[in-house]
Structures are given as C-alpha cells and as structure tokens.
Enzyme design. Structure first.
Site, mmCIF file in Angstrom:
data_model
loop_
_atom_site.group_PDB
_atom_site.id
_atom_site.type_symbol
_atom_site.label_atom_id
_atom_site.label_comp_id
_atom_site.label_asym_id
_atom_site.label_seq_id
_atom_site.Cartn_x
_atom_site.Cartn_y
_atom_site.Cartn_z
ATOM 1 N N GLU A 292 0.809 -1.220 0.000
ATOM 2 C CA GLU A 292 0.000 0.000 0.000
ATOM 3 C C GLU A 292 0.844 1.272 0.000
ATOM 4 O OE1 GLU A 292 -4.011 -1.648 2.128
ATOM 5 O OE2 GLU A 292 -2.382 -1.019 3.432
HETATM 6 N N1 IFG Z 1 -4.324 -4.174 4.246
HETATM 7 C C1 IFG Z 1 -3.125 -3.682 4.895
HETATM 8 C C2 IFG Z 1 -2.980 -3.947 6.377
HETATM 9 C C3 IFG Z 1 -4.308 -3.982 7.114
HETATM 10 C C4 IFG Z 1 -5.268 -4.907 6.392
HETATM 11 C C5 IFG Z 1 -6.533 -5.132 7.201
HETATM 12 C C6 IFG Z 1 -1.952 -5.657 4.010
HETATM 13 C C7 IFG Z 1 -0.686 -6.261 3.462
HETATM 14 C C8 IFG Z 1 -5.560 -4.338 5.035
HETATM 15 N N2 IFG Z 1 -1.965 -4.306 4.218
HETATM 16 O O1 IFG Z 1 -2.895 -6.384 4.267
HETATM 17 O O2 IFG Z 1 -2.150 -2.936 6.958
HETATM 18 O O3 IFG Z 1 -4.846 -2.681 7.260
HETATM 19 O O4 IFG Z 1 -7.287 -6.198 6.690
#
Ligand code: IFG
Length: 478
Positions: A292
């Site tokens: 992200e």
């Molecule tokens: N995506 C984010 C996490 C977390 C997650 C919650 C990943 C690799 C959503 N990154 O999963 O930091 O916020 O389900």
C-alpha cells in the site's frame, strides 16, 4: 475416545490398530535418544498434564524418541503398540511435530491413566512455511500475551510467527540507535483509537524469539516500508519531505505515508533499523513490508527497493515482502495477500525460480468477519467463515504458482479492531486450524466433512485452556 487420525492437521497416512492401544500409567516413562532431550521434556510434560503421573525421562521408558533418516525436515512416524510407543523423526523439529500429534490424542489435563489409540502414523508437511502474523502495531499485545498466542498456535504445527512491528499508528520494537521511535511512537495510547500500551524492548523481543524457538517456531519480524511509516516520521521529522513533524495518527486509514526515497537520511535510518533487527533475529527472514505504498511513485518504489533489498542480504537475512515488492525484480519472497485472481509480478518472480508465501485475504485474513454479525473484524476481502478458510488449494490459487513455487501459507491477523487477547483468540480460532491443515496436509487426504468433525472436539479443549473461540454454526461442537 479419539481415533488415531482424529488430529489437526490430518496426518498424511494413518493405519489404526484399535486393539493395540497403549495405556499411560504410573509406571510409564519416556526414553530420550541422544539429541532428543529437549523434545522428550515437552512430551513428558504433556503426558504429566494429561494424567497427573510422574512420567520421568529416563533410560528405559516404554515411550521412545528416536532420530533416524527417511522422514524429511519435519516429518515423523508414530507407532503405538500395547508395550511401546515409538516416535521417530529425522530432526528434533520432526519429533516436536509428533509430540503435537500425541498431545491431541490425550486429554488436555487429567488425573489418572490415559490411553493412546493403537496403530501407526507416517506424516510430513506439504509446505515448509506454515505461519501466522500478529499485528502489534495497530494494537500492542504484551510479551505474556504473545507467549500465550504462541502456545495456542503450536499444537497445529505452525512453525513461523510473523510480527508486524511498525505501522502508521505505532512503532513496537525498541531500536537502540533511534530511541524516539518507541519513546514517542511506542508509548501508551499510540494504538488505533488511541488505545493500547507499549512496545517490545530489545530484551523482550529476544525472549519472545527464544520462547518461540524452543517450540520450533521461527519469528519473522516486519518493518513496513516505504509506506505505513507515519509513526517513524512523527518520531523523526528529518524523515519527512520538509523536515517538519507530522501529527500522530490513530485512525484506520492506509496509503498516505511514505519515506523520502531521494533523501540520504532515509537510508541511514533504514540500514540502522535492518542491522539491529537482523542482529536480534536468528531466523532466516526479515520482512520489509512494501504494501500500500500509494504515496510513493512506482519509480520511487522500485528505486527504494533497489537500495533496501541489498541491505537485508548484507545483514544475512532473506527478504520477504507483501507481493507488490515483486516489482523490484530482485531476490525477495513475495507474500501474496490480495484477492485478485492472478498477479503478473508474482508469476514473473516464480518464473525466475522464486517461491511465494500464500496469504490470499479472501481465504487467510483472520481479521475478516466470520459473518455479517461478527462484532470484530473488517470485511473488505469478504466474509471468511471456517469452510471458506478450509476449502482451497494454495497450489492452484494463482496461475503460474504451482506446488513447487509455494514456500508455504500464512494467516495474517491485523489488529485494527482487536483490543484484547480474547479478541485475538476469537478471530484466530477456529479458522487457524483450518489454514494449518491447508498448509500441512496433502490435498488428497483433506475433506471438510472430516475436518469439521475433528474440529468439534477442540471446543472443550480451548475452554479448558481459557482460549476464547468463535462457536461457528458450521461446526458440530462437542
Ligand atoms: N491491508 C493492509 C494492512 C491492514 C489490512 C486489514 C496488508 C498487506 C488491510 N496491508 O494487508 O495494513 O490494514 O485487513
């Protein structure tokens, strides 16, 4: 009475001989071959808890631990006869896996003789890497709580614990050269919603690593970058674009922060952190996050990885990253986490001989709600009930990623909505045993009808151990 195969993960081969049961009585002892003393103590401890008998480890016990070739890195055989129990493996890790099987065939706690069902098991894992991730950044959990979590996952032959130590909200591992990371961003109230105390000192982290290693669990530390870095930038403004402090963040937003790829301070910081974390971590892996990074341009992202991935190797570790890191086209183990049907970067990494850790959110994210009524958890990857966590094959989930390309499976538990150990346990159980069976057992011997029946017997065990779990309506709880 349990049958010999009534364990989770289901063993590769089970040949029950019900008449050949072995009774653990006051005269029962464990015999440890050279090199097996540590595991013998684990086994004797389990037998003592199940019967209240003394169960010494001495020279001529009827329960024997044997090291021999032919079982692979973590495989074992378990032979139960009326006169003897023989646990054989090629490594202490294999013997320890056998001990988890034996523990599940016995009462959690009891006073009086206990009976092991007769027969023979030949077992070994399908995948080498079988992990769980605990997010300590959104909500911090204390060393005792993490140890309790390790105790609860070990019976399912999990052998890696990924600790998500840093994120936008908080920094949870003391770094000697950069003390403000925890002084400022590791203090009380730095969790989501301004809750949660604390951080791990280097000594506490080392103690957790040792506790896990004693149970054949390898700790995989994650320092998330170049995104998810607001906590570091609050502590050290020189890590921001204009050198001005940024406000702390305790909300759940993601994708807004980025290290500055063109500032040398960034790499001094990153190298110090990688060096210290690597020095504290005996395991082979160091996770650099990489997810992200929406506030980092694609070009900067690749440039950052080209500077940082070599640092992980410099300090003797193998880099792991959320699968976006495959864009770097450098040696790194991608951890696939999204719900997409395929991913070109991962397929390319595999085509070059690389291996992947499979964590598709729609099958393994333990922070997903069980159902629409779940008070805890998120639902961006869909609802995840026990059957859905069980009914998939890591070797066919992604085009171009077949059996040999799968290093293993990991179940991440993000803690935005979790405020207590009971919350962690409720989201973990009973879906983790499902994912543990996906990671250990041959696809051909797995089936939902058998799994849900075996799973039902764990309800009373978790209650006896004080472990909270979701009484999913899918399971015929005992
Ligand atoms: N995506 C984010 C996490 C977390 C997650 C919650 C990943 C690799 C959503 N990154 O999963 O930091 O916020 O389900």
């Amino acid at each position: 009475m349990r049958g010999l195969g009534d364990v989770i993960p289901v063993p590769a081969r089970v040949r029950p001989v019900p008449a050949a049961a072995f009774t653990i009585d006051p005269g029962t002892a464990v015999r440890a071959a050279p090199g097996t003393a540590a595991v013998a103590e684990h086994l004797a401890g389990a037998l003592r808890a199940a019967t209240g008998h003394r169960v010494p480890v001495d020279g001529d016990g009827a329960i024997r631990l044997v090291l021999e070739d032919g079982h692979g890195a973590e495989g074992y055989s378990l032979e139960v006869r009326p006169d003897a129990v023989i646990v054989a493996a090629q490594t202490p890790a294999g013997l320890f896996a056998a001990v988890q099987t034996v523990r599940q065939l016995l009462p959690v706690a009891g006073t009086g003789d206990a009976v092991l069902p007769g027969g023979r098991i030949e077992d070994r894992p399908r995948f080498a890497y079988r992990g769980v991730m605990l997010d300590l950044a959104r909500h911090f959990f204390t060393p005792d709580e993490v140890r309790s979590f390790i105790d609860a996952i070990v019976p399912f032959k999990i052998n890696h614990l990924h600790l998500h130590l840093t994120d936008d909200q908080g920094w949870r591992l003391e770094i000697a050269g950069w003390p403000r990371l925890t002084e400022v961003s590791g203090g009380p109230g730095t969790g989501v919603g301004g809750t949660g105390p604390g951080f791990l000192t280097a000594a506490e982290y080392a103690e957790l690593v040792a506790y896990a290693a004693d149970r054949f669990v390898t700790v995989v530390p994650e320092i998330d970058m170049p995104g998810h870095v607001n906590a570091a930038q609050v502590a050290y403004p020189e890590l921001t674009r204009d050198g001005l402090a940024v406000p702390p963040r305790h909300d759940r937003a993601v994708g807004y922060s980025s290290l500055c790829v063109d500032k040398e301070e960034t790499y001094a910081f990153v190298e110090d952190v990688i060096r210290e974390v690597a020095a504290l971590t005996p395991g082979p892996y160091l996770h650099i996050g990489g997810d992200e990074a929406d506030a980092t341009s694609a070009e900067d992202y690749r440039a950052f990885l080209h500077r940082v991935l070599p640092l992980v190797a410099k300090y003797g570790k193998r880099a792991v990253g959320w699968h976006e890191v495959a864009a770097a086209e450098l040696p790194v183990v991608p951890q696939f986490w999204r719900t997409a049907a395929d991913d070109a970067g991962v397929a390319r990494a595999v085509a070059g001989g690389g291996q992947v850790i499979m964590s598709p959110a729609d099958r393994t994210y333990l922070d997903m709600k069980y159902d629409a009524d779940s008070p805890l958890g998120l639902d961006w990857a869909g609802l995840l009930d026990v059957a859905r966590a069980y009914d998939w094959d890591p070797a066919t989930r992604l085009p171009g990623v077949g059996e040999r390309a799968v290093l293993g499976v990991e179940a991440p538990l993000w803690s935005e909505t979790l405020g207590s150990l009971a919350d962690v346990q409720t989201m973990t159980f009973p879906r983790l045993p499902a994912i543990a069976e996906v990671a250990w057992s041959p696809q051909a011997v797995r089936d939902w009808a058998s799994f849900r029946r075996r799973l039902a017997t764990f309800g009373p065990r978790w209650t006896a151990q004080g472990i909270a779990y979701h009484r999913s309506p899918e399971v015929p709880w005992a």
